[in-house]
Design a protein around this motif. Structure first.
Motif, PDB file in Angstrom:
ATOM      1  N   ASP A  49       0.812  -1.217   0.000  1.00 23.82           N
ATOM      2  CA  ASP A  49       0.000   0.000   0.000  1.00 23.82           C
ATOM      3  C   ASP A  49       0.845   1.267   0.000  1.00 23.82           C
ATOM      4  N   GLU A  87      -6.050  -1.980   6.811  1.00 25.22           N
ATOM      5  CA  GLU A  87      -7.102  -1.467   5.936  1.00 25.22           C
ATOM      6  C   GLU A  87      -7.131   0.055   5.949  1.00 25.22           C
ATOM      7  N   GLN A  88      -6.902   0.639   7.098  1.00 23.87           N
ATOM      8  CA  GLN A  88      -6.877   2.103   7.181  1.00 23.87           C
ATOM      9  C   GLN A  88      -5.704   2.668   6.386  1.00 23.87           C
ATOM     10  N   ALA A 134      -4.277   1.313   3.805  1.00 24.29           N
ATOM     11  CA  ALA A 134      -4.594   1.140   2.384  1.00 24.29           C
ATOM     12  C   ALA A 134      -5.491   2.270   1.882  1.00 24.29           C
ATOM     13  N   SER A 135      -6.382   2.747   2.721  1.00 20.38           N
ATOM     14  CA  SER A 135      -7.331   3.789   2.300  1.00 20.38           C
ATOM     15  C   SER A 135      -6.666   5.137   2.018  1.00 20.38           C
ATOM     16  N   PHE A 136      -5.431   5.328   2.466  1.00 19.82           N
ATOM     17  CA  PHE A 136      -4.745   6.609   2.239  1.00 19.82           C
ATOM     18  C   PHE A 136      -4.225   6.760   0.807  1.00 19.82           C
ATOM     19  N   GLY A 137      -4.122   5.679   0.061  1.00 16.30           N
ATOM     20  CA  GLY A 137      -3.638   5.752  -1.312  1.00 16.30           C
ATOM     21  C   GLY A 137      -2.186   6.175  -1.429  1.00 16.30           C
TER      22      GLY A 137
END
Length: 184
Positions: free
Chosen positions: A128, A152-153, A155-158
């Motif tokens: 990520d 998962e958090q 990963a959400s940052f891109g």
């Protein structure tokens, strides 16, 4: 609460903390963008280990000890791109995956096969947009278990699309807890 000053000043306590927190757990070393292309590398010494992270021709990331296996010289400093990682001392040359690719007078090292004299490798994972290592030779990374739901958090940052602009190091003579207590 009252906390003994010795918890901030004791070399013995600091050594135990260094071992428990910075040698026994996975560490995030930087952004994937710090290794933008095949042949790129960067060094990292802030863990107390001479680390070298590289990206090979297949796009794979490697975490290596930045120490030549011949006489222990430091291979490279900073960051950049190179076709081979060449020791400045006796010109042993390493591939980006740590294999010993060439050395002058190769026949003189009959008892030291190239296959056993590559750079020491650490477990590494690119995930990520971040580069994670296990700062102990031979230890598994176990990143999924370490991150748990935080993965998962992250990963959400891109972060995979982020570009590394600059690195700045502010070195201060202080215990790591003092920095956290003061600035966190």
């Amino acid at each position: 609460y009252r906390q003994p000053v010795s918890e901030y000043t004791s070399p013995t306590i600091a050594a135990r903390e260094q071992e428990a927190l910075f040698r026994s757990l996975p560490l995030c070393i930087g952004l994937s963008g710090m290794l933008p292309t095949a042949g790129s590398y960067f060094t990292h010494d802030h863990t107390g280990l001479p680390l070298l992270l590289t990206r090979d021709d297949d796009g794979e990331v490697h975490a290596l000890m930045n120490v030549c296996r011949h006489r222990g010289a430091r291979l490279v400093d900073g960051c950049g791109e190179a076709r081979m990682l060449r020791c400045p001392y006796h010109a042993w040359a390493y591939a980006h995956d740590g294999r010993l690719a060439a050395r002058p007078a190769d026949e003189a090292f009959e008892g030291m096969p190239r296959t056993t004299h590559g750079l020491r490798r650490l477990a590494v994972e690119e995930r990520d947009g971040l580069l994670w290592i296990m700062p102990r030779l031979g230890a598994p990374l176990a990143l999924e278990r370490h991150l748990g739901a935080v993965g998962e958090q992250i990963a959400s940052f891109g972060l995979a699309g982020f570009h590394h602009f600059a690195t700045r190091v502010l070195a201060r003579r202080m215990n790591w807890k003092l920095a956290l207590d003061t600035f966190l």
